[in-house]
Design a protein around this motif. Structure first.
Motif, PDB file in Angstrom:
ATOM      1  N   LEU A 177       0.858  -1.148   0.183  1.00 20.86           N
ATOM      2  CA  LEU A 177      -0.035  -0.100   0.078  1.00 20.86           C
ATOM      3  C   LEU A 177       0.835   1.286  -0.233  1.00 20.86           C
ATOM      4  O   LEU A 177       0.719   2.229  -0.747  1.00 20.86           O
ATOM      5  N   GLN A 178       1.970   0.973   0.844  1.00 21.76           N
ATOM      6  CA  GLN A 178       2.940   2.366   0.823  1.00 21.76           C
ATOM      7  C   GLN A 178       3.417   2.661  -0.437  1.00 21.76           C
ATOM      8  O   GLN A 178       3.874   3.919  -1.077  1.00 21.76           O
ATOM      9  N   ALA A 179       3.866   1.497  -1.223  1.00 27.95           N
ATOM     10  CA  ALA A 179       4.714   1.434  -2.383  1.00 27.95           C
ATOM     11  C   ALA A 179       3.703   2.049  -3.441  1.00 27.95           C
ATOM     12  O   ALA A 179       3.933   2.881  -4.331  1.00 27.95           O
ATOM     13  N   GLU A 180       2.295   1.505  -3.367  1.00 28.09           N
ATOM     14  CA  GLU A 180       1.460   2.184  -4.207  1.00 28.09           C
ATOM     15  C   GLU A 180       1.137   3.610  -4.166  1.00 28.09           C
ATOM     16  O   GLU A 180       0.882   4.237  -5.142  1.00 28.09           O
ATOM     17  N   GLU A 181       1.367   3.955  -2.829  1.00 23.94           N
ATOM     18  CA  GLU A 181       0.982   5.399  -2.818  1.00 23.94           C
ATOM     19  C   GLU A 181       2.121   6.124  -2.950  1.00 23.94           C
ATOM     20  O   GLU A 181       1.887   7.438  -3.853  1.00 23.94           O
ATOM     21  N   ARG A 182       3.327   5.787  -3.098  1.00 21.84           N
ATOM     22  CA  ARG A 182       4.632   6.511  -3.395  1.00 21.84           C
ATOM     23  C   ARG A 182       4.379   6.246  -5.009  1.00 21.84           C
ATOM     24  O   ARG A 182       4.992   7.308  -5.740  1.00 21.84           O
ATOM     25  N   HIS A 183       4.070   5.435  -5.688  1.00 19.60           N
ATOM     26  CA  HIS A 183       3.775   5.221  -7.011  1.00 19.60           C
ATOM     27  C   HIS A 183       2.997   6.389  -7.741  1.00 19.60           C
ATOM     28  O   HIS A 183       3.428   7.011  -8.688  1.00 19.60           O
ATOM     29  N   VAL A 184       1.975   6.516  -7.041  1.00 17.41           N
ATOM     30  CA  VAL A 184       0.902   7.355  -7.461  1.00 17.41           C
ATOM     31  C   VAL A 184       1.463   8.657  -7.246  1.00 17.41           C
ATOM     32  O   VAL A 184       1.482   9.706  -8.264  1.00 17.41           O
ATOM     33  N   GLU A 185       2.231   9.179  -6.166  1.00 17.68           N
ATOM     34  CA  GLU A 185       2.887  10.269  -5.795  1.00 17.68           C
ATOM     35  C   GLU A 185       3.911  10.756  -7.007  1.00 17.68           C
ATOM     36  O   GLU A 185       3.918  11.907  -7.604  1.00 17.68           O
ATOM     37  N   TYR A 186       4.867   9.749  -7.228  1.00 22.26           N
ATOM     38  CA  TYR A 186       5.675   9.937  -8.258  1.00 22.26           C
ATOM     39  C   TYR A 186       5.163  10.090  -9.815  1.00 22.26           C
ATOM     40  O   TYR A 186       5.679  10.807 -10.757  1.00 22.26           O
ATOM     41  N   ILE A 187       4.191   9.377 -10.104  1.00 20.94           N
ATOM     42  CA  ILE A 187       3.449   9.322 -11.163  1.00 20.94           C
ATOM     43  C   ILE A 187       3.089  11.079 -11.463  1.00 20.94           C
ATOM     44  O   ILE A 187       3.046  11.577 -12.482  1.00 20.94           O
ATOM     45  N   GLU A 188       2.424  11.388 -10.565  1.00 25.04           N
ATOM     46  CA  GLU A 188       2.049  12.686 -10.424  1.00 25.04           C
ATOM     47  C   GLU A 188       3.216  13.939 -10.660  1.00 25.04           C
ATOM     48  O   GLU A 188       3.133  14.964 -11.357  1.00 25.04           O
ATOM     49  N   LYS A 189       4.392  13.487  -9.897  1.00 20.19           N
ATOM     50  CA  LYS A 189       5.307  14.274 -10.112  1.00 20.19           C
ATOM     51  C   LYS A 189       5.908  14.456 -11.666  1.00 20.19           C
ATOM     52  O   LYS A 189       6.585  15.307 -12.112  1.00 20.19           O
ATOM     53  N   LEU A 190       6.151  13.013 -12.107  1.00 17.09           N
ATOM     54  CA  LEU A 190       6.527  12.885 -13.472  1.00 17.09           C
ATOM     55  C   LEU A 190       5.577  13.703 -14.549  1.00 17.09           C
ATOM     56  O   LEU A 190       5.992  14.269 -15.260  1.00 17.09           O
ATOM     57  N   ALA A 191       4.195  13.542 -14.150  1.00 19.29           N
ATOM     58  CA  ALA A 191       3.304  14.617 -14.901  1.00 19.29           C
ATOM     59  C   ALA A 191       3.645  16.065 -15.109  1.00 19.29           C
ATOM     60  O   ALA A 191       3.611  16.540 -15.918  1.00 19.29           O
ATOM     61  N   LYS A 192       3.839  16.510 -13.862  1.00 25.04           N
ATOM     62  CA  LYS A 192       4.321  17.768 -13.348  1.00 25.04           C
ATOM     63  C   LYS A 192       5.737  18.151 -14.357  1.00 25.04           C
ATOM     64  O   LYS A 192       5.540  19.317 -15.051  1.00 25.04           O
ATOM     65  N   VAL A 193       6.555  17.241 -14.167  1.00 25.76           N
ATOM     66  CA  VAL A 193       7.839  17.526 -14.887  1.00 25.76           C
ATOM     67  C   VAL A 193       7.688  17.751 -16.427  1.00 25.76           C
ATOM     68  O   VAL A 193       8.401  18.370 -17.173  1.00 25.76           O
ATOM     69  N   GLN A 194       6.716  16.637 -16.924  1.00 29.39           N
ATOM     70  CA  GLN A 194       6.277  16.373 -18.409  1.00 29.39           C
ATOM     71  C   GLN A 194       5.708  17.704 -18.687  1.00 29.39           C
ATOM     72  O   GLN A 194       6.040  18.249 -20.005  1.00 29.39           O
ATOM     73  N   GLN A 195       4.921  18.371 -18.009  1.00 29.23           N
ATOM     74  CA  GLN A 195       4.246  19.737 -18.446  1.00 29.23           C
ATOM     75  C   GLN A 195       5.182  20.572 -18.566  1.00 29.23           C
ATOM     76  O   GLN A 195       5.183  21.470 -19.297  1.00 29.23           O
ATOM     77  N   VAL A 196       6.067  20.722 -17.319  1.00 30.57           N
ATOM     78  CA  VAL A 196       7.044  21.851 -17.743  1.00 30.57           C
ATOM     79  C   VAL A 196       7.847  21.620 -18.906  1.00 30.57           C
ATOM     80  O   VAL A 196       8.084  22.527 -19.548  1.00 30.57           O
ATOM     81  N   LYS A 197       8.349  20.464 -19.410  1.00 29.01           N
ATOM     82  CA  LYS A 197       8.985  20.405 -20.226  1.00 29.01           C
ATOM     83  C   LYS A 197       8.213  20.736 -21.746  1.00 29.01           C
ATOM     84  O   LYS A 197       8.882  21.161 -22.822  1.00 29.01           O
ATOM     85  N   GLU A 198       7.113  20.428 -21.874  1.00 30.06           N
ATOM     86  CA  GLU A 198       6.170  20.583 -22.896  1.00 30.06           C
ATOM     87  C   GLU A 198       6.008  22.170 -23.216  1.00 30.06           C
ATOM     88  O   GLU A 198       6.353  22.788 -24.012  1.00 30.06           O
ATOM     89  N   GLU A 199       5.942  22.932 -21.786  1.00 31.43           N
ATOM     90  CA  GLU A 199       5.992  24.342 -21.749  1.00 31.43           C
ATOM     91  C   GLU A 199       7.248  24.999 -22.263  1.00 31.43           C
ATOM     92  O   GLU A 199       7.209  26.131 -23.001  1.00 31.43           O
ATOM     93  N   LEU A 200       8.342  24.241 -21.568  1.00 31.16           N
ATOM     94  CA  LEU A 200       9.506  24.768 -22.197  1.00 31.16           C
ATOM     95  C   LEU A 200       9.879  24.641 -23.553  1.00 31.16           C
ATOM     96  O   LEU A 200      10.467  25.591 -24.255  1.00 31.16           O
ATOM     97  N   LYS A 201       9.392  23.489 -24.245  1.00 29.63           N
ATOM     98  CA  LYS A 201       9.881  23.426 -25.518  1.00 29.63           C
ATOM     99  C   LYS A 201       8.807  24.272 -26.483  1.00 29.63           C
ATOM    100  O   LYS A 201       9.262  24.952 -27.334  1.00 29.63           O
ATOM    101  N   SER A 202       7.662  24.598 -25.898  1.00 32.99           N
ATOM    102  CA  SER A 202       6.673  25.522 -26.650  1.00 32.99           C
ATOM    103  C   SER A 202       7.336  27.118 -26.599  1.00 32.99           C
ATOM    104  O   SER A 202       7.366  27.801 -27.609  1.00 32.99           O
ATOM    105  N   HIS A 203       7.805  27.313 -25.349  1.00 31.44           N
ATOM    106  CA  HIS A 203       8.438  28.700 -25.024  1.00 31.44           C
ATOM    107  C   HIS A 203       9.683  28.744 -25.930  1.00 31.44           C
ATOM    108  O   HIS A 203       9.790  30.027 -26.451  1.00 31.44           O
TER     109      HIS A 203
END
Length: 342
Positions: free
Chosen positions: A288-314
């Motif tokens: 359960l703890q691993a699943e919670e961390r997995h979800v947390e890092y998926i969200e962090k990955l999504a945020k980093v990916q969003q920054v990457k796309e915005e940086l590419k657009s910029h």
């Protein structure tokens, strides 16, 4: 092991589990980085308050291990924890956040500290009062009443055996560290067994009585006259009777030994069942703890990916630095021009 940072400490505390190996490994890491004792204890207290209810006792087992094992290297942790443990026990002693199992674990730690003189009696009495006040709050309706601990007087030799400890040597950041495995760090009843302990118990069952084909075959091949009373009438003389008595004695010894082994196997299987239950429960919590961390890092990955796309657009919207543009700019000064003395 990794170098010390506050983020690394928080991560390790989040991943801490009740197993002896987990507690010992993190304790060694903290002792190795004892020059950061002030930050370590401050973060430990902060994460203790934030931890889930079933993890709080594990934090206390970790503190106990660090306090006692760090004494031979210096008093830093013992002194630092002294000023923090009052707040920790006050928090843990609240009826809303501490179940009976946790209370018994805390009282066990305090008893060890008292017996070994880790902290003075006055402080331990104060910390023990927080647990006692919590129990009174429960009796007044805050929750289920805790079971009373059995107080039995033990012989001195038994107490001395309980105080004994074993020592292990572990490598920490390339250096060899000796670490004393203390009694509260061992798994109390109900906590998960070590994987090695579980594997050993399973392997031992392979050599159990019910798996002993050779003995079962011997029992199956026993002559019928050793178990049938009606065949006694066929005895012709005293010599045959003496021979039968000998065979019956051998059969009786064989069966008594095998039945004793079967009874021991039944007890071992009951213990193994309990060990498997506790181990599976712990693995489910870790999952359960691993699943919670997995979800947390998926969200962090999504945020980093969003920054990457915005940086590419910029970057695509920035003006091109072509030859014509650069040709109209004044040349940059050389290093010699910058540092030339007037």
């Amino acid at each position: 092991m990794t170098g010390f940072t506050e983020n690394a400490l928080v991560k390790k505390l989040t991943e801490l589990n009740p197993s002896q190996q987990s507690i010992q490994t993190l304790s060694l890491w903290l002792i190795h980085h004892r020059k950061h004792h002030s930050v370590i204890v401050k973060v430990w207290m902060r994460e203790l308050v934030k931890a889930k209810e079933q993890q709080k006792l594990t934090f206390m087992y970790l503190a106990n291990d660090v306090i006692q094992n760090s004494k031979k290297k210096g008093p830093e942790f013992g002194d630092e924890y002294r000023s923090t443990l009052t707040r920790a026990f006050e928090h843990l002693g609240s009826a809303a956040s501490t179940d009976d199992k946790t209370k018994q674990g805390l009282l066990k730690i305090l008893k060890v500290w008292e017996d070994r003189g880790v902290y003075e009696h006055k402080l331990i009495k104060e910390w023990r009062n927080f647990i006692a006040l919590s129990s009174k709050a429960v009796e007044n309706g805050a929750g289920p009443a805790p079971k009373k601990a059995k107080t039995e007087s033990k012989p001195m030799e038994v107490k001395e055996k309980e105080r004994r400890h074993s020592e292990t040597v572990v490598e920490v950041d390339g250096k060899t560290e000796s670490h004393i495995i203390l009694s509260p760090a061992h798994n109390p009843p109900g906590d998960p067994p070590e994987p090695e302990e579980l594997v050993k118990a399973l392997l031992d069952l392979e050599r159990s009585a019910s798996s002993d084909a050779a003995v079962r075959e011997k029992i199956a091949n026993l002559p019928p006259e050793v178990s049938r009373v009606d065949l006694l009438s066929k005895l012709r003389d005293k010599d045959e009777a003496q021979q039968l008595i000998q065979r019956v004695g051998e059969a009786l010894s064989l069966l008594n030994d095998y039945n004793a082994r079967l009874a021991a196997e039944m007890e071992d299987r009951k213990k193994l069942k309990s060990m498997l239950h506790d181990f599976l429960h712990a693995q489910k919590e870790l999952l359960l703890q691993a699943e919670e961390r997995h979800v947390e890092y998926i969200e962090k990955l999504a945020k980093v990916q969003q920054v990457k796309e915005e940086l590419k657009s910029h970057l695509q919207n920035l003006p091109e630095m072509n030859a014509e543009t650069t040709g109209s700019l004044a040349p940059l000064p050389s290093a010699g021009d910058l540092f030339r003395m007037n």
